[in-house]
Design an enzyme around this catalytic site. Structure first.
Site, PDB file in Angstrom:
ATOM      1  N   LYS A  41     -48.992  61.577  26.651  1.00 60.80           N
ATOM      2  CA  LYS A  41     -49.975  62.627  26.916  1.00 60.80           C
ATOM      3  C   LYS A  41     -50.593  62.463  28.309  1.00 60.80           C
ATOM      4  O   LYS A  41     -50.659  63.423  29.079  1.00 60.80           O
ATOM      5  CB  LYS A  41     -51.091  62.585  25.863  1.00 60.80           C
ATOM      6  CG  LYS A  41     -52.336  63.388  26.241  1.00 60.80           C
ATOM      7  CD  LYS A  41     -53.410  63.263  25.207  1.00 60.80           C
ATOM      8  CE  LYS A  41     -54.723  62.710  25.592  1.00 60.80           C
ATOM      9  NZ  LYS A  41     -55.347  62.893  26.859  1.00 60.80           N
ATOM     10  N   ASN A  42     -51.020  61.236  28.623  1.00 55.90           N
ATOM     11  CA  ASN A  42     -51.770  61.067  29.871  1.00 55.90           C
ATOM     12  C   ASN A  42     -50.900  61.201  31.121  1.00 55.90           C
ATOM     13  O   ASN A  42     -51.425  61.390  32.220  1.00 55.90           O
ATOM     14  CB  ASN A  42     -52.521  59.734  29.867  1.00 55.90           C
ATOM     15  CG  ASN A  42     -53.718  59.781  28.921  1.00 55.90           C
ATOM     16  OD1 ASN A  42     -54.060  60.842  28.396  1.00 55.90           O
ATOM     17  ND2 ASN A  42     -54.344  58.635  28.698  1.00 55.90           N
ATOM     18  N   CYS A  83     -63.101  64.713  25.686  1.00 55.49           N
ATOM     19  CA  CYS A  83     -63.845  63.954  24.678  1.00 55.49           C
ATOM     20  C   CYS A  83     -65.183  63.471  25.228  1.00 55.49           C
ATOM     21  O   CYS A  83     -65.277  63.072  26.386  1.00 55.49           O
ATOM     22  CB  CYS A  83     -63.023  62.732  24.259  1.00 55.49           C
ATOM     23  SG  CYS A  83     -61.569  63.136  23.294  1.00 55.49           S
ATOM     24  N   ARG A 130     -68.577  60.479  32.193  1.00 61.05           N
ATOM     25  CA  ARG A 130     -67.332  60.990  32.786  1.00 61.05           C
ATOM     26  C   ARG A 130     -67.536  61.795  34.071  1.00 61.05           C
ATOM     27  O   ARG A 130     -67.127  62.954  34.175  1.00 61.05           O
ATOM     28  CB  ARG A 130     -66.536  61.809  31.750  1.00 61.05           C
ATOM     29  CG  ARG A 130     -66.353  61.091  30.440  1.00 61.05           C
ATOM     30  CD  ARG A 130     -65.278  61.681  29.574  1.00 61.05           C
ATOM     31  NE  ARG A 130     -63.952  61.220  29.966  1.00 61.05           N
ATOM     32  CZ  ARG A 130     -62.840  61.468  29.279  1.00 61.05           C
ATOM     33  NH1 ARG A 130     -62.900  62.180  28.184  1.00 61.05           N
ATOM     34  NH2 ARG A 130     -61.679  61.019  29.692  1.00 61.05           N
ATOM     35  N   ASP A 143     -58.326  53.057  25.055  1.00 63.72           N
ATOM     36  CA  ASP A 143     -57.860  54.076  24.111  1.00 63.72           C
ATOM     37  C   ASP A 143     -57.326  53.475  22.805  1.00 63.72           C
ATOM     38  O   ASP A 143     -57.112  54.200  21.842  1.00 63.72           O
ATOM     39  CB  ASP A 143     -56.755  54.938  24.752  1.00 63.72           C
ATOM     40  CG  ASP A 143     -57.320  55.844  25.843  1.00 63.72           C
ATOM     41  OD1 ASP A 143     -58.543  55.856  26.036  1.00 63.72           O
ATOM     42  OD2 ASP A 143     -56.521  56.537  26.502  1.00 63.72           O
ATOM     43  N   ARG A 168     -54.934  67.087  19.773  1.00 57.79           N
ATOM     44  CA  ARG A 168     -54.858  67.147  21.237  1.00 57.79           C
ATOM     45  C   ARG A 168     -53.898  66.092  21.771  1.00 57.79           C
ATOM     46  O   ARG A 168     -53.348  66.253  22.867  1.00 57.79           O
ATOM     47  CB  ARG A 168     -56.249  66.888  21.855  1.00 57.79           C
ATOM     48  CG  ARG A 168     -57.188  68.061  21.792  1.00 57.79           C
ATOM     49  CD  ARG A 168     -58.412  67.809  22.652  1.00 57.79           C
ATOM     50  NE  ARG A 168     -58.013  67.067  23.837  1.00 57.79           N
ATOM     51  CZ  ARG A 168     -58.664  66.011  24.321  1.00 57.79           C
ATOM     52  NH1 ARG A 168     -59.743  65.579  23.758  1.00 57.79           N
ATOM     53  NH2 ARG A 168     -58.233  65.405  25.390  1.00 57.79           N
TER      54      ARG A 168
HETATM   55  C1  UD1 Z   1     -57.973  58.208  31.711  1.00 54.35           C
HETATM   56  C2  UD1 Z   1     -57.330  58.560  30.399  1.00 54.35           C
HETATM   57  C3  UD1 Z   1     -58.195  58.108  29.234  1.00 54.35           C
HETATM   58  C4  UD1 Z   1     -58.541  56.638  29.363  1.00 54.35           C
HETATM   59  C5  UD1 Z   1     -59.097  56.312  30.747  1.00 54.35           C
HETATM   60  C6  UD1 Z   1     -59.294  54.833  30.964  1.00 54.35           C
HETATM   61  C7  UD1 Z   1     -56.151  60.576  31.001  1.00 54.35           C
HETATM   62  C8  UD1 Z   1     -56.016  62.043  30.845  1.00 54.35           C
HETATM   63  N1  UD1 Z   1     -57.153  59.992  30.341  1.00 54.35           N
HETATM   64  O1  UD1 Z   1     -59.202  58.935  31.740  1.00 54.35           O
HETATM   65  O2  UD1 Z   1     -57.459  58.326  28.030  1.00 54.35           O
HETATM   66  O3  UD1 Z   1     -59.524  56.296  28.391  1.00 54.35           O
HETATM   67  O4  UD1 Z   1     -58.211  56.800  31.766  1.00 54.35           O
HETATM   68  O5  UD1 Z   1     -58.099  54.165  30.766  1.00 54.35           O
HETATM   69  O6  UD1 Z   1     -55.355  59.936  31.669  1.00 54.35           O
HETATM   70  N2  UD1 Z   1     -65.482  57.137  36.791  1.00 54.35           N
HETATM   71  C9  UD1 Z   1     -66.496  57.381  37.670  1.00 54.35           C
HETATM   72  N3  UD1 Z   1     -66.310  58.352  38.633  1.00 54.35           N
HETATM   73  C10 UD1 Z   1     -65.166  59.062  38.723  1.00 54.35           C
HETATM   74  C11 UD1 Z   1     -64.113  58.794  37.823  1.00 54.35           C
HETATM   75  C12 UD1 Z   1     -64.290  57.821  36.859  1.00 54.35           C
HETATM   76  O7  UD1 Z   1     -67.546  56.760  37.600  1.00 54.35           O
HETATM   77  O8  UD1 Z   1     -65.071  59.918  39.611  1.00 54.35           O
HETATM   78  C13 UD1 Z   1     -65.643  56.108  35.748  1.00 54.35           C
HETATM   79  C14 UD1 Z   1     -65.629  56.719  34.344  1.00 54.35           C
HETATM   80  O9  UD1 Z   1     -66.899  57.204  33.978  1.00 54.35           O
HETATM   81  C15 UD1 Z   1     -65.178  55.522  33.514  1.00 54.35           C
HETATM   82  C16 UD1 Z   1     -64.226  54.770  34.462  1.00 54.35           C
HETATM   83  O10 UD1 Z   1     -64.531  55.238  35.760  1.00 54.35           O
HETATM   84  O11 UD1 Z   1     -66.273  54.702  33.209  1.00 54.35           O
HETATM   85  C17 UD1 Z   1     -62.758  54.981  34.192  1.00 54.35           C
HETATM   86  O12 UD1 Z   1     -62.473  56.364  34.212  1.00 54.35           O
HETATM   87  P1  UD1 Z   1     -61.039  56.949  34.576  1.00 54.35           P
HETATM   88  O13 UD1 Z   1     -60.065  55.827  34.756  1.00 54.35           O
HETATM   89  O14 UD1 Z   1     -61.205  57.932  35.665  1.00 54.35           O
HETATM   90  O15 UD1 Z   1     -60.655  57.728  33.243  1.00 54.35           O
HETATM   91  P2  UD1 Z   1     -59.966  59.132  33.128  1.00 54.35           P
HETATM   92  O16 UD1 Z   1     -58.963  59.299  34.203  1.00 54.35           O
HETATM   93  O17 UD1 Z   1     -60.989  60.189  32.904  1.00 54.35           O
END
Ligand code: UD1
Length: 417
Positions: free
Chosen positions: A22-23, A116, A121, A304, A396
């Site tokens: 999915k990711n 979610c 986020r 996850d 999803r």
């Molecule tokens: C992706 C995965 C999700 C997984 C996560 C961590 C997808 C679609 N989803 O989510 O399933 O749980 O990686 O392995 O691939 N952060 C910030 N600022 C930003 C971006 C992130 O502070 O601009 C923080 C987030 O709040 C979080 C951490 O960084 O605490 C990790 O987030 P991130 O790796 O970006 O997760 P996603 O890409 O949203």
């Protein structure tokens, strides 16, 4: 509304085939618009997140053809129009259209993504990355307008190794003038899969899978064929279910290396495992030892899988601990596990699980995607009937979950109420 009903406490044996990740898929679909030619992606999971992204492609007048696990995307007649909130709020990963549209047209207009509710986020790192590449970002009442006269290469250091920011910056930088270097990049396998896809289209990306990714901008990208990697989180979920209820349950079509941290923990607690080149065979053991886990970026223990793994910890002897370091709101499954009979307390970002405890079916809620997976795992183990509401979250991310589990002996169904 859909509800899921599970009659638990049954032995599961046979083979479960893992679908495409999915990711990775949710990034590959937006990435496909970077060319003007046709991109064929196979091993695409049929999940509602895929449907939601295809709906955005349709809105942008992109030609999309879907046929059993393949998707052919042709953006020849594409129009760069604003992506409305009703589309972007369906999933968090809709934000990959920001990087892709910016990379292609130097302009993206869309609303803040959904997804979610597992933490704040923010997308500040994505936006800072776009700005470093020469874009300006305007935010008007949840609507983001990101545009640039020209995108140029830059050195970007990510304060957090964010999966989303790493991919989004790659998408924006792939056609920028000059070279971009992302430092402290995330190293998840899905990032490698997306970089391979872009390179198949003619991009020049090196270092994906390490903490430094180099992107040399190219002018055009061409047609390509690509395969999505197996979903390591889906694989991990079924492996955990195997440790709870399996009798030689084979989880097939996986890359075992991608679930190494999970397999190590399973060995530590005393699970019977056979690891093959592309499969794991797992059986439930009579006794498990307690353990501690801490969620970390790849290759650490994935956040996850923390929620489904907690179900297994309810069956371990003694006190186990789970510390969540990635998301600040990822313990919403705990009250429902306690309703099923678990003994878990949460303090700050750590859950303490006392086991083993007998689980008995009751009504629970899938508060988010992986909490939903935890409820399914718990329901399969519990005696009696477990009823799960908010099943939409589960659909999803898990392709044909009912069919896959039924084929190995589970009594599980979804019905509309
Ligand atoms: C992706 C995965 C999700 C997984 C996560 C961590 C997808 C679609 N989803 O989510 O399933 O749980 O990686 O392995 O691939 N952060 C910030 N600022 C930003 C971006 C992130 O502070 O601009 C923080 C987030 O709040 C979080 C951490 O960084 O605490 C990790 O987030 P991130 O790796 O970006 O997760 P996603 O890409 O949203």
């Amino acid at each position: 509304m859909k509800i899921m009903e599970i009659e638990g406490n049954r032995e599961l044996s046979g083979t479960i085939r893992i679908s495409g990740a999915k990711n990775a898929t949710v990034a590959l679909i937006p990435a496909a618009i970077l060319t003007d030619e046709e991109a064929t992606i196979c091993n695409v999971p049929e999940i509602t997140d895929t449907d939601a992204l295809c709906a955005i492609l349709n809105e942008l007048n992109v030609d999309v053809k879907r046929a059993s696990e393949s998707i052919i995307i042709n953006p020849k007649s594409m129009k760069n129009i604003e992506i409305a909130e009703k589309f972007s709020k369906k999933l968090r990963a809709s934000y990959y259209f920001m990087g892709a549209l910016l990379g292609k047209y130097k302009k993206a207009v869309m609303y803040f993504p959904g997804g979610c509710s597992i933490g704040a986020r923010p997308i500040d790192l994505h936006l800072k990355g776009f700005e470093a590449l020469g874009a300006t970002v305007k935010n008007e009442k949840n609507k983001y307008i990101v545009e640039a006269k020209e995108l140029h290469g830059a050195n970007i250091y990510l304060d957090i190794a964010s999966v989303g920011a790493t991919i989004n910056i790659m998408l924006a930088a792939v056609k920028a003038k000059g070279t971009t270097v992302i430092d402290n990049a995330a190293k998840e396998p899905e990032i490698v899969n997306v970089a391979t896809f872009l390179n198949n289209m003619g991009a020049r990306i090196s270092g994906a899978g390490t903490s430094t990714i180099k992107i040399e901008g190219v002018e055009t990208l061409h047609k390509c064929f690509h395969e999505v990697i197996p979903d390591r989180i889906e694989a991990g979920t079924y492996i955990i279910i195997g440790a709870l209820c399996g009798k030689n349950l084979k989880v097939d079509n996986i890359i075992p290396e991608h679930v190494d941290s999970l397999l190590s923990k399973l060995e530590e607690i005393g699970t019977e495992l056979e690891v093959g080149t592309d499969y794991v065979i797992i059986s439930k053991s009579d006794t498990y030892k307690s353990t501690t886990i801490k969620t970390l970026v790849y290759p650490g223990f994935p956040t996850d899988l923390q929620q489904p793994f907690t179900v297994l910890l309810t069956q371990c002897n003694g006190k186990s601990k789970v510390t969540e370091t990635i998301w600040e709101n990822r313990f919403m499954h705990i009250p429902y596990l306690n309703d099923l009979g678990a003994d878990i307390t949460v303090k700050n970002q750590t859950a303490t699980i006392i086991g083993p405890t007998k689980l008995t079916g009751t009504s629970v809620v899938a508060t988010d995607l992986r909490a939903g997976a935890a409820m399914v795992a718990a329901g399969l183990l519990a005696e009696g009937t477990t009823t799960i509401t908010n099943v939409e979250h589960i659909l999803r991310g898990y392709e044909q979950i009912v069919e896959k589990l039924t084929s190995v002996g589970a009594k599980i169904k979804i019905r509309e109420i």
